[in-house]
Design an enzyme around this catalytic site. Structure first.
Site, mmCIF file in Angstrom:
data_model
loop_
_atom_site.group_PDB
_atom_site.id
_atom_site.type_symbol
_atom_site.label_atom_id
_atom_site.label_comp_id
_atom_site.label_asym_id
_atom_site.label_seq_id
_atom_site.Cartn_x
_atom_site.Cartn_y
_atom_site.Cartn_z
ATOM 1 N N CYS A 77 -6.315 -21.683 22.774
ATOM 2 C CA CYS A 77 -5.817 -23.013 22.433
ATOM 3 C C CYS A 77 -4.409 -23.270 22.950
ATOM 4 O O CYS A 77 -3.958 -24.412 22.974
ATOM 5 C CB CYS A 77 -5.851 -23.211 20.923
ATOM 6 S SG CYS A 77 -7.520 -23.058 20.220
ATOM 7 N N HIS A 96 -0.963 -28.708 18.853
ATOM 8 C CA HIS A 96 -2.380 -28.443 19.077
ATOM 9 C C HIS A 96 -3.192 -28.960 17.900
ATOM 10 O O HIS A 96 -2.800 -28.807 16.735
ATOM 11 C CB HIS A 96 -2.580 -26.933 19.250
ATOM 12 C CG HIS A 96 -3.990 -26.478 19.113
ATOM 13 N ND1 HIS A 96 -5.028 -27.051 19.816
ATOM 14 C CD2 HIS A 96 -4.547 -25.490 18.355
ATOM 15 C CE1 HIS A 96 -6.155 -26.437 19.498
ATOM 16 N NE2 HIS A 96 -5.892 -25.499 18.613
ATOM 17 N N ASN A 113 -11.195 -29.894 17.166
ATOM 18 C CA ASN A 113 -10.372 -28.906 17.875
ATOM 19 C C ASN A 113 -11.020 -28.617 19.219
ATOM 20 O O ASN A 113 -12.081 -28.009 19.284
ATOM 21 C CB ASN A 113 -10.270 -27.635 17.022
ATOM 22 C CG ASN A 113 -9.449 -26.540 17.684
ATOM 23 O OD1 ASN A 113 -9.135 -26.588 18.871
ATOM 24 N ND2 ASN A 113 -9.098 -25.529 16.907
#
Length: 354
Positions: free
Chosen positions: A122, A269, A300
């Site tokens: 990520c 994020h 996500n």
């Protein structure tokens, strides 16, 4: 000792344009709960997610990467022959060989340029942005196309409460190049291999192949083999984030020479809305500073989440090109990467209606 030349004219770099692609299929919490033992309300309260996008039909990681890259090139208005490198930030390309970036470059009419994959979970987009800026500053290339793209759903167990409700698919891209004023600070990054297994593939490739081969021989001692899947220890990741990320954010501000009062937009994020609110509070950012919340309708998307979140804020008017933003990506590795940046102009060709 021989003095090696450095191109001083390229010290200032910035994101010159942005593009994104969001898969057509919208998946609600209610649909996720058809196979997952949960409720739509519980998912939203714990994650901040209402819907997410999953690939369907002929959409693939290759196609969505190229679509986002194409929009970034169009929105920047740059002659694509000036692009000297393509960095594909992803953890979900389906083959180790060939890696994805050369294929995506070819799809974009950029065959022949330097093209490589960057796998850092990520935090991948932040790593890619830092590498791109430094490539240009070193004089290795003039312009770099950085693509963060993931199809996380190809490796999800629909019955896993730790992952099935969280992840989505998507792609975002930026063109990085020289600018009159610097728009990308030095990257603050790091990793914690001691806690790496907190986010991990549940079986490695060799074990998977050995089990598959044993089953072909109908070995009764070998369990049936399913798909590889991503597993995540949510509480362990949350604890790591609570300790590591506030320090990373403070360091990003320090190396950029920018104070927290100068930050106009916060783009963390899109892992969990609760974590993001906690980071904003702990950093002491003003309540009225816009913070990305693309997770609510996108989920996500790992390495794609920051460029997708930036694009959403620019398209909806929550942020404007030229504003100063603090970015921070974090996740598998465990790793993180952050920068202070100047936001690119709003896209002329957005991934959705404003």
């Amino acid at each position: 000792m021989v003095s090696i030349a450095v191109n001083k004219s390229r010290e200032n770099v910035a994101m010159l344009g942005i593009g994104a692609y969001r898969p057509q299929r919208v998946v609600s919490n209610a649909e996720v709960c058809e196979t997952l033992d949960s409720t739509p309300e519980w998912i939203f309260e714990r994650t901040g997610i209402r819907t997410r996008r999953w690939i369907s039909g002929d959409e693939t990681l290759r196609s969505i990467s190229a679509a986002a890259g194409e929009r970034a090139l169009v929105n920047t208005g740059i002659d694509r022959t000036k692009i000297g490198a393509l960095i594909l930030c992803t953890s979900s390309w389906l083959k180790l060989t060939p890696h994805g970036a050369p294929t995506v470059a070819s799809d974009l009419g950029l065959n022949g340029i330097a093209a490589f994959d960057l796998t850092s979970g990520c935090g991948g987009f932040g790593y890619g942005l830092g590498v791109a800026a430094d490539l240009i500053r070193a004089g290795s290339v003039d312009y770099v196309l950085v693509i963060g793209a993931e199809t996380m759903t190809v490796g999800l167990d629909p019955n896993d409460r730790g992952t099935a409700m969280i992840f989505g698919d998507g792609a975002g891209a930026v063109v990085v190049g020289p600018s009159e004023e610097n728009g990308i600070s030095p990257t603050v990054w790091g990793s914690d291999g001691e806690n790496a297994e907190a986010i991990a593939q549940d079986v490695n490739f060799l074990e998977y192949m050995d089990r598959a081969q044993a089953l072909q021989g109908t070995d009764p001692s070998v369990e049936a083999i399913g798909r590889m899947a991503l597993r995540m220890e949510g509480p362990r990741v949350f604890r790591w984030a609570a300790v590591t990320l506030p320090r990373a954010l403070s360091n990003a501000l320090e190396v950029s020479g920018v104070s927290k009062e100068d930050i106009e937009v916060f783009v963390p994020h899109q892992a969990n809305a609760r974590i993001n609110e906690l980071m904003k509070k702990n950093l002491g950012l003003a309540d009225d500073i816009p913070m990305a919340n693309d997770i609510e309708n996108t989920g996500n998307t790992s390495a794609a989440s920051i460029p997708l979140a930036i694009e959403e804020m620019l398209v909806t008017g929550k942020a404007k090109g030229g504003q100063t933003a603090l970015l921070l990506g974090f996740g598998a590795g465990l790793s993180y990467a952050g920068q202070v940046v100047t936001l690119p102009p709003a896209p002329k060709e957005p991934s959705f209606g404003a």
